[in-house]
Design a protein around this motif. Structure first.
Motif, PDB file in Angstrom:
ATOM      1  N   ILE A  34       0.762  -1.307   0.054  1.00 32.47           N
ATOM      2  CA  ILE A  34       0.149   0.052   0.039  1.00 32.47           C
ATOM      3  C   ILE A  34       0.945   1.322   0.176  1.00 32.47           C
ATOM      4  O   ILE A  34       0.697   2.167  -0.760  1.00 32.47           O
ATOM      5  N   ARG A  35       1.984   1.351   0.873  1.00 33.90           N
ATOM      6  CA  ARG A  35       3.008   2.474   0.880  1.00 33.90           C
ATOM      7  C   ARG A  35       3.629   2.736  -0.488  1.00 33.90           C
ATOM      8  O   ARG A  35       3.519   3.552  -0.891  1.00 33.90           O
ATOM      9  N   PHE A  36       3.841   1.520  -1.062  1.00 36.74           N
ATOM     10  CA  PHE A  36       4.439   1.650  -2.543  1.00 36.74           C
ATOM     11  C   PHE A  36       3.445   2.309  -3.312  1.00 36.74           C
ATOM     12  O   PHE A  36       3.916   3.082  -4.465  1.00 36.74           O
ATOM     13  N   TRP A  37       2.318   1.717  -3.545  1.00 36.49           N
ATOM     14  CA  TRP A  37       1.104   2.365  -4.224  1.00 36.49           C
ATOM     15  C   TRP A  37       0.815   3.846  -4.081  1.00 36.49           C
ATOM     16  O   TRP A  37       0.554   4.146  -5.007  1.00 36.49           O
ATOM     17  N   GLU A  38       0.986   4.175  -2.744  1.00 36.03           N
ATOM     18  CA  GLU A  38       0.745   5.516  -2.525  1.00 36.03           C
ATOM     19  C   GLU A  38       1.824   6.452  -3.371  1.00 36.03           C
ATOM     20  O   GLU A  38       1.539   7.406  -3.708  1.00 36.03           O
ATOM     21  N   LYS A  39       3.088   6.142  -3.457  1.00 35.80           N
ATOM     22  CA  LYS A  39       4.039   6.603  -4.393  1.00 35.80           C
ATOM     23  C   LYS A  39       3.729   6.753  -5.509  1.00 35.80           C
ATOM     24  O   LYS A  39       4.244   7.582  -6.342  1.00 35.80           O
ATOM     25  N   GLU A  40       3.192   5.730  -6.421  1.00 41.95           N
ATOM     26  CA  GLU A  40       2.924   5.515  -7.637  1.00 41.95           C
ATOM     27  C   GLU A  40       1.760   6.339  -8.046  1.00 41.95           C
ATOM     28  O   GLU A  40       1.832   6.572  -9.178  1.00 41.95           O
ATOM     29  N   LYS A  42      -1.154   8.887  -7.756  1.00 38.10           N
ATOM     30  CA  LYS A  42      -1.465  10.329  -7.061  1.00 38.10           C
ATOM     31  C   LYS A  42      -2.935  10.353  -6.324  1.00 38.10           C
ATOM     32  O   LYS A  42      -2.986  11.035  -5.511  1.00 38.10           O
ATOM     33  N   GLN A  43      -3.731   9.494  -6.957  1.00 38.99           N
ATOM     34  CA  GLN A  43      -4.880   9.469  -6.365  1.00 38.99           C
ATOM     35  C   GLN A  43      -5.100   8.709  -4.843  1.00 38.99           C
ATOM     36  O   GLN A  43      -6.247   8.930  -4.170  1.00 38.99           O
ATOM     37  N   ILE A  61     -10.013   4.045  -0.085  1.00 40.29           N
ATOM     38  CA  ILE A  61      -9.842   2.472  -0.064  1.00 40.29           C
ATOM     39  C   ILE A  61     -10.613   2.312  -1.512  1.00 40.29           C
ATOM     40  O   ILE A  61     -10.134   1.090  -2.212  1.00 40.29           O
ATOM     41  N   GLU A  62     -11.692   2.668  -2.020  1.00 41.72           N
ATOM     42  CA  GLU A  62     -11.936   2.422  -3.180  1.00 41.72           C
ATOM     43  C   GLU A  62     -10.967   2.412  -4.345  1.00 41.72           C
ATOM     44  O   GLU A  62     -10.820   1.719  -5.387  1.00 41.72           O
ATOM     45  N   VAL A  63     -10.100   3.447  -4.269  1.00 38.20           N
ATOM     46  CA  VAL A  63      -9.064   3.715  -5.379  1.00 38.20           C
ATOM     47  C   VAL A  63      -8.272   2.707  -5.039  1.00 38.20           C
ATOM     48  O   VAL A  63      -7.656   2.017  -6.372  1.00 38.20           O
ATOM     49  N   LEU A  64      -7.724   2.230  -4.061  1.00 40.87           N
ATOM     50  CA  LEU A  64      -7.010   1.185  -3.623  1.00 40.87           C
ATOM     51  C   LEU A  64      -7.434  -0.342  -4.036  1.00 40.87           C
ATOM     52  O   LEU A  64      -6.835  -0.880  -4.634  1.00 40.87           O
ATOM     53  N   LYS A  65      -8.824  -0.321  -3.937  1.00 38.74           N
ATOM     54  CA  LYS A  65      -9.313  -1.492  -4.564  1.00 38.74           C
ATOM     55  C   LYS A  65      -9.313  -1.609  -6.024  1.00 38.74           C
ATOM     56  O   LYS A  65      -8.873  -2.725  -6.545  1.00 38.74           O
ATOM     57  N   LYS A  66      -9.489  -0.742  -6.608  1.00 36.41           N
ATOM     58  CA  LYS A  66      -9.274  -0.452  -8.265  1.00 36.41           C
ATOM     59  C   LYS A  66      -7.903  -0.735  -8.465  1.00 36.41           C
ATOM     60  O   LYS A  66      -7.479  -1.492  -9.682  1.00 36.41           O
ATOM     61  N   VAL A  67      -6.645  -0.215  -7.816  1.00 37.39           N
ATOM     62  CA  VAL A  67      -5.372  -0.520  -8.201  1.00 37.39           C
ATOM     63  C   VAL A  67      -5.026  -2.028  -8.026  1.00 37.39           C
ATOM     64  O   VAL A  67      -4.622  -2.488  -8.811  1.00 37.39           O
ATOM     65  N   LYS A  68      -5.346  -2.292  -6.955  1.00 38.72           N
ATOM     66  CA  LYS A  68      -5.181  -3.777  -6.794  1.00 38.72           C
ATOM     67  C   LYS A  68      -5.827  -4.703  -7.879  1.00 38.72           C
ATOM     68  O   LYS A  68      -5.239  -5.598  -8.414  1.00 38.72           O
ATOM     69  N   TYR A  69      -7.257  -4.561  -8.331  1.00 39.59           N
ATOM     70  CA  TYR A  69      -7.828  -5.100  -9.207  1.00 39.59           C
ATOM     71  C   TYR A  69      -6.799  -5.007 -10.339  1.00 39.59           C
ATOM     72  O   TYR A  69      -6.665  -6.259 -11.299  1.00 39.59           O
ATOM     73  N   LEU A  70      -6.682  -3.918 -10.973  1.00 40.24           N
ATOM     74  CA  LEU A  70      -5.662  -3.857 -12.296  1.00 40.24           C
ATOM     75  C   LEU A  70      -4.308  -4.601 -12.067  1.00 40.24           C
ATOM     76  O   LEU A  70      -4.075  -4.978 -12.989  1.00 40.24           O
ATOM     77  N   LYS A  82      -2.294   3.311 -14.065  1.00 42.67           N
ATOM     78  CA  LYS A  82      -2.269   4.686 -14.304  1.00 42.67           C
ATOM     79  C   LYS A  82      -3.170   5.213 -15.407  1.00 42.67           C
ATOM     80  O   LYS A  82      -3.835   6.235 -15.257  1.00 42.67           O
ATOM     81  N   LYS A  83      -2.852   4.754 -16.560  1.00 41.84           N
ATOM     82  CA  LYS A  83      -3.534   5.218 -17.842  1.00 41.84           C
ATOM     83  C   LYS A  83      -4.860   5.357 -17.359  1.00 41.84           C
ATOM     84  O   LYS A  83      -5.874   5.977 -17.850  1.00 41.84           O
ATOM     85  N   VAL A  84      -5.378   3.908 -16.894  1.00 37.65           N
ATOM     86  CA  VAL A  84      -6.931   3.385 -16.598  1.00 37.65           C
ATOM     87  C   VAL A  84      -7.424   4.539 -15.539  1.00 37.65           C
ATOM     88  O   VAL A  84      -8.666   5.048 -15.699  1.00 37.65           O
ATOM     89  N   LEU A  85      -6.805   4.809 -14.624  1.00 36.97           N
ATOM     90  CA  LEU A  85      -7.171   5.686 -13.587  1.00 36.97           C
ATOM     91  C   LEU A  85      -7.170   7.090 -13.846  1.00 36.97           C
ATOM     92  O   LEU A  85      -8.109   7.905 -13.480  1.00 36.97           O
ATOM     93  N   ASN A  86      -6.139   7.430 -14.671  1.00 37.96           N
ATOM     94  CA  ASN A  86      -6.279   8.862 -15.192  1.00 37.96           C
ATOM     95  C   ASN A  86      -7.355   9.149 -16.286  1.00 37.96           C
ATOM     96  O   ASN A  86      -7.412  10.325 -16.751  1.00 37.96           O
ATOM     97  N   SER A  87      -7.781   8.141 -16.845  1.00 40.66           N
ATOM     98  CA  SER A  87      -8.650   8.376 -18.021  1.00 40.66           C
ATOM     99  C   SER A  87     -10.021   9.276 -17.493  1.00 40.66           C
ATOM    100  O   SER A  87     -10.035   9.413 -16.379  1.00 40.66           O
ATOM    101  N   GLU A  88     -10.509   9.796 -18.482  1.00 39.33           N
ATOM    102  CA  GLU A  88     -11.571  10.832 -18.064  1.00 39.33           C
ATOM    103  C   GLU A  88     -12.733  10.174 -17.722  1.00 39.33           C
ATOM    104  O   GLU A  88     -13.858  10.562 -16.923  1.00 39.33           O
ATOM    105  N   LYS A  89     -13.007   8.621 -18.245  1.00 39.93           N
ATOM    106  CA  LYS A  89     -14.149   7.871 -17.540  1.00 39.93           C
ATOM    107  C   LYS A  89     -13.801   7.434 -16.148  1.00 39.93           C
ATOM    108  O   LYS A  89     -12.736   6.970 -16.045  1.00 39.93           O
ATOM    109  N   SER A  90     -14.585   7.799 -15.279  1.00 34.06           N
ATOM    110  CA  SER A  90     -14.596   7.283 -13.920  1.00 34.06           C
ATOM    111  C   SER A  90     -15.088   6.091 -13.857  1.00 34.06           C
ATOM    112  O   SER A  90     -16.215   5.634 -13.858  1.00 34.06           O
ATOM    113  N   LEU A  91     -14.392   4.845 -13.897  1.00 36.24           N
ATOM    114  CA  LEU A  91     -14.901   3.479 -13.799  1.00 36.24           C
ATOM    115  C   LEU A  91     -15.017   3.216 -12.480  1.00 36.24           C
ATOM    116  O   LEU A  91     -14.420   3.398 -11.707  1.00 36.24           O
TER     117      LEU A  91
END
Length: 125
Positions: A34-40, A42-43, A61-70, A82-91
């Motif tokens: 989780i600490r590593f993901w925080e650095k990578e 920005k969300q 926590i929802e952002v972390l769930k998305k990151v873990k899933y991806l 990062k591209k998926v999370l930064n895209s204009e669509k909020s998935l």
């Protein structure tokens, strides 16, 4: 017994349990992930209070769930996630499998696995 409000901030250990980030050999929580993901990403913005303790709200926590899933479930790279999370669509988490960049990749992997199984079955005959 005291019941916390569901909107209450959660510690990094609690979040690691929620995300099921457990070291399979030792049975310990992988909070360093989780600490590593925080650095990578920005969300991911935890509140850092006294003694550098991190506390996470439900949005984080929802952002972390998305990151873990991806990263873990879809096998994406950090740059791809990062591209998926930064895209204009909020998935939403439920929509991710349908909009994933790796959809074709997953189909190819499934076909390869089916092909391997067929070859193994032919050898058994």
């Amino acid at each position: 017994m005291i019941h916390k409000n569901d909107d209450a901030y959660k510690s990094i250990g609690q979040v690691a349990k929620i995300l099921n980030l457990v070291n399979k050999k030792r049975g310990t929580l992988n909070t360093y992930t989780i600490r590593f993901w925080e650095k990578e990403f920005k969300q991911i913005k935890p509140k850092i209070l006294n003694g550098n303790r991190r506390y996470y709200n439900n949005d984080t926590i929802e952002v972390l769930k998305k990151v873990k899933y991806l990263l873990k479930d879809q096998g994406m790279t950090i740059n791809g996630a990062k591209k998926v999370l930064n895209s204009e669509k909020s998935l939403k988490l439920d929509e991710l499998p349908n909009n994933s960049i790796n959809t074709n990749y997953n189909i190819k992997n499934k076909l390869k696995n089916i092909s391997k199984l067929i070859k193994q079955l032919k050898k058994l005959k």
